[in-house]
Design a protein around this motif. Structure first.
Motif, short mmCIF file in Angstrom:
data_model
loop_
_atom_site.label_atom_id
_atom_site.label_comp_id
_atom_site.label_asym_id
_atom_site.label_seq_id
_atom_site.Cartn_x
_atom_site.Cartn_y
_atom_site.Cartn_z
N LEU A 1 56.84 26.38 63.42
CA LEU A 1 56.76 27.81 63.16
C LEU A 1 57.30 28.54 64.38
N VAL A 2 57.93 29.67 64.13
CA VAL A 2 58.42 30.48 65.24
C VAL A 2 58.15 31.94 64.91
N GLY A 3 57.67 32.67 65.92
CA GLY A 3 57.37 34.08 65.77
C GLY A 3 58.44 34.92 66.44
N TYR A 4 58.90 35.94 65.70
CA TYR A 4 59.95 36.82 66.21
C TYR A 4 59.43 38.24 66.36
N GLU A 5 59.81 38.86 67.45
CA GLU A 5 59.58 40.30 67.64
C GLU A 5 60.95 40.92 67.85
N ASN A 6 61.34 41.80 66.94
CA ASN A 6 62.67 42.41 66.99
C ASN A 6 63.76 41.35 67.07
N ASP A 7 63.66 40.33 66.23
CA ASP A 7 64.63 39.24 66.13
C ASP A 7 64.71 38.34 67.37
N THR A 8 63.76 38.50 68.29
CA THR A 8 63.71 37.66 69.49
C THR A 8 62.56 36.68 69.36
N PRO A 9 62.80 35.37 69.56
CA PRO A 9 61.70 34.41 69.47
C PRO A 9 60.72 34.59 70.63
N VAL A 10 59.42 34.79 70.29
CA VAL A 10 58.42 35.04 71.31
C VAL A 10 57.20 34.11 71.21
N ALA A 11 57.09 33.37 70.09
CA ALA A 11 55.94 32.48 69.90
C ALA A 11 56.41 31.26 69.10
N ALA A 12 55.69 30.16 69.27
CA ALA A 12 56.06 28.93 68.56
C ALA A 12 54.85 28.03 68.41
N SER A 13 54.96 27.10 67.46
CA SER A 13 53.91 26.09 67.26
C SER A 13 54.45 25.04 66.29
N ARG A 14 53.63 24.01 66.08
CA ARG A 14 53.95 23.02 65.06
C ARG A 14 52.65 22.53 64.43
N VAL A 15 52.78 22.04 63.19
CA VAL A 15 51.66 21.49 62.44
C VAL A 15 52.03 20.09 62.01
N ARG A 16 51.07 19.17 62.15
CA ARG A 16 51.24 17.82 61.61
C ARG A 16 50.02 17.51 60.76
N PHE A 17 50.18 16.62 59.82
CA PHE A 17 49.08 16.20 58.97
C PHE A 17 48.71 14.77 59.31
N LEU A 18 47.45 14.57 59.67
CA LEU A 18 46.94 13.26 60.07
C LEU A 18 45.61 13.03 59.36
N MET B 1 54.85 41.05 64.66
CA MET B 1 55.60 39.81 64.80
C MET B 1 55.81 39.22 63.41
N GLU B 2 57.00 38.72 63.17
CA GLU B 2 57.32 38.01 61.94
C GLU B 2 57.30 36.52 62.23
N ILE B 3 56.46 35.78 61.51
CA ILE B 3 56.36 34.33 61.71
C ILE B 3 57.08 33.63 60.59
N LYS B 4 57.98 32.74 60.96
CA LYS B 4 58.75 31.97 59.99
C LYS B 4 58.38 30.49 60.09
N VAL B 5 58.24 29.86 58.93
CA VAL B 5 58.18 28.41 58.90
C VAL B 5 59.63 27.96 59.01
N VAL B 6 59.92 27.15 59.99
CA VAL B 6 61.30 26.77 60.31
C VAL B 6 61.96 26.06 59.13
N GLU B 7 63.12 26.58 58.75
CA GLU B 7 63.92 25.96 57.70
C GLU B 7 65.33 25.63 58.18
N MET B 8 65.80 26.35 59.19
CA MET B 8 67.16 26.14 59.70
C MET B 8 67.12 25.63 61.13
N ASN B 9 68.15 24.90 61.52
CA ASN B 9 68.22 24.34 62.86
C ASN B 9 68.14 25.42 63.93
N GLU B 10 68.74 26.57 63.68
CA GLU B 10 68.71 27.67 64.66
C GLU B 10 67.26 28.10 64.93
N GLU B 11 66.44 28.16 63.88
CA GLU B 11 65.03 28.53 64.05
C GLU B 11 64.29 27.45 64.84
#
Length: 140
Positions: free
Chosen positions: A45-62, A1-11
């Motif tokens: 964050l979004v995880g892709y398997e073969n360019d298909t989104p299969v996992a997601a999450s978010r991080v906040r700082f508190l 799985m490739e995990i990307k930190v979201v930078e674009m609206n599509e992600e």
């Protein structure tokens, strides 16, 4: 799985699709509770398997910690260690931001999963969106 930190609206939309499938469709969380006011300021964050989104999450700082939130993997992709990969990437994001503590609210059925990743419970069970949770922390 490739995990990307979201930078674009599509992600970001891809992450929302995964979260909606898991939390709203599968776990019956109300949509207005799942996609909330904290999404705008969070790191997604979004995880892709073969360019298909299969996992997601978010991080906040508190305060003095990074908070891991909305961690999910599509049902048909579970059992492939994608959840572990997502947590490790989130912890990396937290450390790169200069924080040394991570916190999350684990659904009760996932407590053992997080304990294997060295998170420890620090609260009693509480209800969130009708689902029992426990707050857990980890020193990074």
């Amino acid at each position: 799985m490739e995990i990307k930190v979201v930078e674009m609206n599509e992600e970001k939309q891809d992450s929302y699709k995964v979260r909606t499938a898991v939390f709203v469709d599968e776990q019956n969380v109300p949509p207005e509770h799942e996609l909330d006011e904290h999404d705008e300021g969070a790191i997604h964050l979004v995880g892709y398997e073969n360019d298909t989104p299969v996992a997601a999450s978010r991080v906040r700082f508190l305060n003095d910690y990074g908070k891991l939130e909305r961690i999910c993997v599509l049902k048909e992709h579970r059992g492939k260690h994608f959840g572990v990969e997502m947590i490790e990437k989130m912890e990396d994001v937290i450390q790169r931001a200069g924080y040394s503590k991570a916190k999350l609210n684990a659904q009760d059925h996932a407590i053992a999963f997080y304990e294997r990743l060295n998170y420890r419970p620090v609260s009693d069970v509480f209800m969130d969106a009708g689902i029992p949770h426990v707050t857990m922390i980890k020193e990074l």
